[in-house]
Design a protein around this motif. Structure first.
Motif, PDB file in Angstrom:
ATOM      1  N   GLY A 290      42.316  25.151  57.959  1.00  0.00           N
ATOM      2  CA  GLY A 290      43.371  25.813  57.207  1.00  0.00           C
ATOM      3  C   GLY A 290      42.874  26.378  55.887  1.00  0.00           C
ATOM      4  N   THR A 291      41.983  25.638  55.237  1.00  0.00           N
ATOM      5  CA  THR A 291      41.431  26.101  53.961  1.00  0.00           C
ATOM      6  C   THR A 291      40.648  27.395  54.144  1.00  0.00           C
ATOM      7  OG1 THR A 291      41.303  23.865  53.050  1.00  0.00           O
ATOM      8  CG2 THR A 291      39.860  25.525  52.085  1.00  0.00           C
ATOM      9  N   LEU A 292      39.835  27.474  55.196  1.00  0.00           N
ATOM     10  CA  LEU A 292      39.055  28.689  55.440  1.00  0.00           C
ATOM     11  C   LEU A 292      39.960  29.878  55.759  1.00  0.00           C
ATOM     12  CD1 LEU A 292      36.003  27.381  57.500  1.00  0.00           C
ATOM     13  CD2 LEU A 292      36.119  27.935  55.065  1.00  0.00           C
ATOM     14  N   LEU A 293      41.032  29.637  56.506  1.00  0.00           N
ATOM     15  CA  LEU A 293      41.987  30.716  56.774  1.00  0.00           C
ATOM     16  C   LEU A 293      42.629  31.203  55.473  1.00  0.00           C
ATOM     17  CD1 LEU A 293      43.783  29.408  60.004  1.00  0.00           C
ATOM     18  CD2 LEU A 293      42.367  31.467  59.809  1.00  0.00           C
ATOM     19  N   ALA A 294      42.951  30.270  54.594  1.00  0.00           N
ATOM     20  CA  ALA A 294      43.545  30.648  53.309  1.00  0.00           C
ATOM     21  C   ALA A 294      42.552  31.416  52.450  1.00  0.00           C
ATOM     22  CB  ALA A 294      44.021  29.389  52.578  1.00  0.00           C
ATOM     23  N   VAL A 295      41.281  31.017  52.487  1.00  0.00           N
ATOM     24  CA  VAL A 295      40.240  31.748  51.746  1.00  0.00           C
ATOM     25  C   VAL A 295      40.140  33.176  52.265  1.00  0.00           C
ATOM     26  CG1 VAL A 295      37.746  31.915  51.366  1.00  0.00           C
ATOM     27  CG2 VAL A 295      38.896  29.721  51.097  1.00  0.00           C
ATOM     28  N   ALA A 296      40.178  33.325  53.591  1.00  0.00           N
ATOM     29  CA  ALA A 296      40.130  34.664  54.183  1.00  0.00           C
ATOM     30  C   ALA A 296      41.332  35.493  53.768  1.00  0.00           C
ATOM     31  CB  ALA A 296      40.053  34.560  55.707  1.00  0.00           C
ATOM     32  N   LEU A 297      42.509  34.868  53.741  1.00  0.00           N
ATOM     33  CA  LEU A 297      43.732  35.563  53.335  1.00  0.00           C
ATOM     34  C   LEU A 297      43.632  36.030  51.885  1.00  0.00           C
ATOM     35  CD1 LEU A 297      46.667  36.458  53.750  1.00  0.00           C
ATOM     36  CD2 LEU A 297      47.385  34.117  53.204  1.00  0.00           C
ATOM     37  N   LEU A 298      43.195  35.142  50.994  1.00  0.00           N
ATOM     38  CA  LEU A 298      43.057  35.511  49.581  1.00  0.00           C
ATOM     39  C   LEU A 298      42.014  36.601  49.397  1.00  0.00           C
ATOM     40  CD1 LEU A 298      43.172  31.965  47.902  1.00  0.00           C
ATOM     41  CD2 LEU A 298      44.953  33.710  47.863  1.00  0.00           C
ATOM     42  N   GLY A 299      40.903  36.495  50.140  1.00  0.00           N
ATOM     43  CA  GLY A 299      39.857  37.510  50.033  1.00  0.00           C
ATOM     44  C   GLY A 299      40.329  38.870  50.505  1.00  0.00           C
ATOM     45  N   ALA A 300      41.053  38.896  51.621  1.00  0.00           N
ATOM     46  CA  ALA A 300      41.580  40.162  52.143  1.00  0.00           C
ATOM     47  C   ALA A 300      42.607  40.763  51.192  1.00  0.00           C
ATOM     48  CB  ALA A 300      42.201  39.932  53.516  1.00  0.00           C
ATOM     49  N   LEU A 301      43.460  39.918  50.635  1.00  0.00           N
ATOM     50  CA  LEU A 301      44.486  40.390  49.701  1.00  0.00           C
ATOM     51  C   LEU A 301      43.837  40.967  48.441  1.00  0.00           C
ATOM     52  CD1 LEU A 301      47.504  40.585  49.030  1.00  0.00           C
ATOM     53  CD2 LEU A 301      47.350  38.286  48.050  1.00  0.00           C
ATOM     54  N   GLU A 302      42.853  40.261  47.908  1.00  0.00           N
ATOM     55  CA  GLU A 302      42.177  40.720  46.694  1.00  0.00           C
ATOM     56  C   GLU A 302      41.453  42.042  46.947  1.00  0.00           C
ATOM     57  OE1 GLU A 302      38.609  39.186  43.684  1.00  0.00           O
ATOM     58  OE2 GLU A 302      39.752  37.746  44.883  1.00  0.00           O
ATOM     59  N   ASN A 303      40.731  42.126  48.053  1.00  0.00           N
ATOM     60  CA  ASN A 303      40.006  43.350  48.365  1.00  0.00           C
ATOM     61  C   ASN A 303      40.965  44.507  48.631  1.00  0.00           C
ATOM     62  OD1 ASN A 303      38.735  45.168  50.749  1.00  0.00           O
ATOM     63  ND2 ASN A 303      37.105  44.459  49.377  1.00  0.00           N
ATOM     64  N   GLY A 304      42.052  44.229  49.347  1.00  0.00           N
ATOM     65  CA  GLY A 304      43.014  45.275  49.646  1.00  0.00           C
ATOM     66  C   GLY A 304      43.646  45.850  48.395  1.00  0.00           C
ATOM     67  N   LEU A 305      43.999  44.984  47.457  1.00  0.00           N
ATOM     68  CA  LEU A 305      44.571  45.459  46.192  1.00  0.00           C
ATOM     69  C   LEU A 305      43.563  46.296  45.416  1.00  0.00           C
ATOM     70  CD1 LEU A 305      46.478  42.232  45.040  1.00  0.00           C
ATOM     71  CD2 LEU A 305      47.477  44.333  45.961  1.00  0.00           C
ATOM     72  N   THR A 306      42.286  45.876  45.459  1.00  0.00           N
ATOM     73  CA  THR A 306      41.239  46.613  44.762  1.00  0.00           C
ATOM     74  C   THR A 306      41.026  47.986  45.390  1.00  0.00           C
ATOM     75  OG1 THR A 306      40.108  44.558  44.158  1.00  0.00           O
ATOM     76  CG2 THR A 306      38.821  46.583  44.046  1.00  0.00           C
ATOM     77  N   VAL A 307      40.954  48.014  46.726  1.00  0.00           N
ATOM     78  CA  VAL A 307      40.758  49.281  47.443  1.00  0.00           C
ATOM     79  C   VAL A 307      41.895  50.260  47.159  1.00  0.00           C
ATOM     80  CG1 VAL A 307      40.716  50.331  49.740  1.00  0.00           C
ATOM     81  CG2 VAL A 307      39.317  48.313  49.274  1.00  0.00           C
ATOM     82  N   GLN A 308      43.097  49.721  47.009  1.00  0.00           N
ATOM     83  CA  GLN A 308      44.255  50.580  46.737  1.00  0.00           C
ATOM     84  C   GLN A 308      44.344  50.991  45.271  1.00  0.00           C
ATOM     85  OE1 GLN A 308      44.820  51.327  50.162  1.00  0.00           O
ATOM     86  NE2 GLN A 308      46.651  51.952  49.035  1.00  0.00           N
ATOM     87  N   GLY A 309      43.421  50.486  44.457  1.00  0.00           N
ATOM     88  CA  GLY A 309      43.410  50.853  43.046  1.00  0.00           C
ATOM     89  C   GLY A 309      44.483  50.177  42.223  1.00  0.00           C
ATOM     90  N   ILE A 310      45.006  49.057  42.724  1.00  0.00           N
ATOM     91  CA  ILE A 310      46.045  48.324  41.998  1.00  0.00           C
ATOM     92  C   ILE A 310      45.395  47.484  40.903  1.00  0.00           C
ATOM     93  CG2 ILE A 310      47.863  46.579  42.215  1.00  0.00           C
ATOM     94  CD1 ILE A 310      48.268  47.537  45.079  1.00  0.00           C
ATOM     95  N   ASN A 311      46.014  47.449  39.742  1.00  0.00           N
ATOM     96  CA  ASN A 311      45.487  46.717  38.593  1.00  0.00           C
ATOM     97  C   ASN A 311      45.095  45.303  38.985  1.00  0.00           C
ATOM     98  OD1 ASN A 311      45.277  45.215  36.087  1.00  0.00           O
ATOM     99  ND2 ASN A 311      46.315  46.935  35.091  1.00  0.00           N
ATOM    100  N   SER A 312      43.883  44.898  38.599  1.00  0.00           N
ATOM    101  CA  SER A 312      43.366  43.581  38.982  1.00  0.00           C
ATOM    102  C   SER A 312      44.199  42.435  38.422  1.00  0.00           C
ATOM    103  CB  SER A 312      41.912  43.429  38.515  1.00  0.00           C
ATOM    104  OG  SER A 312      41.826  43.530  37.102  1.00  0.00           O
ATOM    105  N   PHE A 313      44.962  42.693  37.365  1.00  0.00           N
ATOM    106  CA  PHE A 313      45.814  41.640  36.808  1.00  0.00           C
ATOM    107  C   PHE A 313      46.845  41.174  37.827  1.00  0.00           C
ATOM    108  CE2 PHE A 313      45.025  43.758  32.447  1.00  0.00           C
ATOM    109  CZ  PHE A 313      43.806  43.116  32.348  1.00  0.00           C
TER     110      PHE A 313
END
Length: 343
Positions: A290-313
């Motif tokens: 479960g922890t690894l799945l959550a890490v993948a979810l957080l990583g995908a969310l962080e990268n997706g927001l970055t790719v979309q140019g959304i403020n890192s805050f």
């Protein structure tokens, strides 16, 4: 009108099919199924918004970026299972990063001495945390909160607040930070090996069963003859070692020892991933899958927001919200309400 009664064979087949489905769902777990659904939804959303999001190169970027968080989340899961917490893992990684680079340059560019020095400081810091908690009788949250500040200050004192050394001309550090084995980054392999080792430890050894027992009911565990103090010190020593490995990878990835940059905020990510993965903050429950799945979810969310140019805050806002949601779901499932009036 004629009714048809199912034969015994058909009934048995349906029962076996239903049992198999139930067994499969039970083995995966409701928490993990929810995470898988959320991960698929996030990947689908950002993939639709940006065609490059699901490319092999970007998926490798997500995996590499999530590796350090993943390592810390794995050991955070262990300490949460046994009823503790470590808020200082990010600062520990920062100290190890600085020490690895400074020892590397101070020993004539010897990468093995740099790595050994970082692991050594990780062991010392981890044991120190354990001793303060066990023999100082300090609450783990307070003890490691103090460690968060102290180790961050130590990293800044050692480095004078600046990045130290340069390791990108060394083949060992380059291999750790940018090498690949069978197409996967070395960093990802290190996370996989660590996660598998910890999973086996927790699920298939007496040590793992004792850790769950300590977190589930420390009084019963003590009466059963489990040496709780030794286990807690060993767990915090393990956290120190893995945090040191994370610091070494941080040095290898950035090319120099980083006292703060790159390690700040890792503790929030690690705790969020462990909680999202199903680790109960009261102890006694959790798993590495479960922890690894959550890490993948957080990583995908962080990268997706970055790719979309959304403020890192907004990434910090999202992480904080996910942590609150994870804990709230846990409280609802257990029916507990430790603070406030009854619902």
């Amino acid at each position: 009108m004629t009714t048809t009664t199912p034969s015994a064979t058909e009934t048995g087949t349906r029962r076996r099919t239903g049992t198999a489905r139930t067994g499969l769902l039970a083995s995966i777990g409701g928490q993990n199924l929810s995470l898988i659904g959320a991960l698929v939804a996030v990947m689908t959303l950002f993939g639709a918004l940006n065609g490059n999001f699901l490319s092999v190169s970007n998926l490798q970027v997500i995996a590499e970026a999530a590796t350090i968080t993943g390592l810390l989340a794995v050991v955070q899961t262990v300490v949460i299972i046994c009823g503790g917490l470590d808020i200082s893992v990010g600062s520990q990684a920062g100290v190890a990063s600085v020490v690895s680079a400074m020892a590397f340059t101070g020993t004539g560019s010897n990468p093995y001495l740099g790595i050994a020095a970082a692991v050594g400081i990780g062991v010392l810091v981890g044991i120190l945390n354990g001793l303060v908690i066990v023999y100082g009788r300090v609450n783990p949250t307070i003890a490691t909160l103090a460690g968060l500040a102290a180790y961050k200050g130590l990293a800044q004192l050692l480095s004078d607040g600046r990045a130290q050394g340069y390791v990108l001309n060394d083949p060992v550090f380059v291999f750790l930070g940018r090498g690949r084995i069978a197409g996967l980054p070395v960093m990802v392999w290190l996370l996989i090996l660590t996660a598998v080792a910890v999973h086996v430890l927790l699920k298939y050894t007496d040590i793992g069963r004792n850790l769950y027992a300590i977190g589930g009911n420390d009084t019963a565990a003590r009466l059963a003859g489990i040496s709780i103090n030794k286990y807690l010190i060993a767990v915090y020593a393990l956290i120190g070692i893995v945090s040191a490995v994370a610091g070494i990878l941080l040095t290898a990835r950035t090319g120099s020892g980083q006292p703060v940059s790159g390690s700040e905020g890792l503790e929030l990510k690690a705790i969020t991933a462990a909680a999202l993965g199903g680790a109960a903050l009261k102890g006694g429950k959790g798993g590495i899958g479960g922890t690894l799945l959550a890490v993948a979810l957080l990583g995908a969310l962080e990268n997706g927001l970055t790719v979309q140019g959304i403020n890192s805050f907004w990434q910090n806002v999202a992480q904080g919200a996910l942590l609150v949601i994870a804990v709230a779901v846990q409280q609802r499932r257990t029916g507990e309400r430790p603070i406030g009036l009854p619902a």
